[in-house]
Motif scaffolding. Sequence first.
Motif, PDB file in Angstrom:
ATOM      1  N   ARG A   1       0.818  -1.225   0.000  1.00  0.00           N
ATOM      2  CA  ARG A   1       0.000   0.000   0.000  1.00  0.00           C
ATOM      3  C   ARG A   1       0.848   1.269   0.000  1.00  0.00           C
ATOM      4  O   ARG A   1       0.311   2.371   0.068  1.00  0.00           O
ATOM      5  N   THR A   2       2.158   1.120  -0.059  1.00  0.00           N
ATOM      6  CA  THR A   2       3.067   2.258  -0.012  1.00  0.00           C
ATOM      7  C   THR A   2       3.663   2.513  -1.385  1.00  0.00           C
ATOM      8  O   THR A   2       4.284   1.617  -1.972  1.00  0.00           O
ATOM      9  N   GLU A   3       3.467   3.718  -1.915  1.00  0.00           N
ATOM     10  CA  GLU A   3       4.048   4.052  -3.213  1.00  0.00           C
ATOM     11  C   GLU A   3       5.564   4.075  -3.121  1.00  0.00           C
ATOM     12  O   GLU A   3       6.130   4.489  -2.106  1.00  0.00           O
TER      13      GLU A   3
ATOM     14  N   THR B   1       5.377   0.012  -6.091  1.00  0.00           N
ATOM     15  CA  THR B   1       5.155  -0.019  -4.644  1.00  0.00           C
ATOM     16  C   THR B   1       6.423  -0.422  -3.906  1.00  0.00           C
ATOM     17  O   THR B   1       7.371  -0.961  -4.485  1.00  0.00           O
TER      18      THR B   1
END
Length: 428
Positions: free
Chosen positions: A182-184, A206
Amino acid sequence: MSTPLLALIDCNNFFVSCERVFRPDLEGKPVVVLSSNDGCAVARSNEAKLLGIPMGAPVFKYRQLFKDQAVHQFSANFELYGDISDRITRLLTAVTPRIEVYSVDESFLDLSHLNITDYDAWGKLIRDRILREVGVPVSIGIAPSKTLAKLASEIAKKNLDCGGVYDFAHMERTELEARLARTEVAEIWGVGWKLAPKLKAEGVFTALALAQMSPQRAQQLMGIHGRQMVNELNGMSCYPLHPAHAVRKSLMHGRTLGEDTSNISVLESAVANLTAKATFRLRASGLVTRSATLSLSTSRFKPNYEHRSHFITFATPIADTGVIAKRLIQTLRSVYDSHQKYHRINILFYDLVAADAVQGDLFGDVDLNGATTSQARMQALDAINTKFGNRTIRYAAEDLTKAWEPKHLLRSPRYTTNWKELPNAVIS
């Protein structure tokens, strides 16, 4: 050998939080702290961010918005911020001496030797203690590597349900991977906007995709830094803790001038003042310098930008304000162009060594007697200024003019470091 376990203590909107320590009425209101000469925003409260004020926002472009939205503005008060930062560092050093002060508002702690059973509870106790004793809110990220600790602190900062603490170190692998997914990739420490396009071109969007990239391929794309980044995301520590007592390699002190000038007296006064501050920092760190660089530059935003640098060396490593200022002012006169209006001055000291490690040389160029006399003179100067107040004794060149000083028309009082600006308590 114990498994690495790190905590990153990251102050929230640090400059704004420092202003709010003595102005609790500003809680919940939009606040910005401005750069030298009140030119642009260098810190913003969450409320200011929600108004769409970006980092580095030029004041002249946002003046109407500041007025319409009642945004509170402050000139940067670095003396106050530095003192509050020191207070937080002293508190953290009492928790563990294994600490790296990474920046004015961030510190890494080594937790591997502490007897902690509940890390989430420990983090919240530290957070509450800093808030109670210093007044600054912090976010705490716990992880086996610096990169993961940095990411964890950002998650703790953005998600209120975390209670200001996020722990990657004691998390199931599936849960960790879900969070990385969920982290770019641009949010990863060390990637940013420069490397993100290159990684996205490889199909890496990601943090999880980067963690799953082969270290060899990461090194091909980003050098050894890429390999280390992949390992760090997988919990393998590649960036060791650098303790506070480690000898620094260089020291720089610079200022944007209050207004662009070609007046040599103004420039000389600026050099003398910057030298005095930089040499004091050298002595406070127990260091002396072998070399220095003086840099002058005009404004990048005006035609015919020019940058000039000139380096000097000292036969005997020193931290003597008078000797170094004299040499730097002589250098200034040799590189100065009266047809230019200068915007910024930087002084850089490098080839630093411990003051007690200065030794004689084969040819007798190093003057050990002179070094001893210089050290005693500076110790006396520092002792008097410590006892009776900063700049009680100073060099005459520092007082030629104050025209070089950056404008800080909106600066708050230096509540903790200046007797004349102590806060007043009023009993009604």
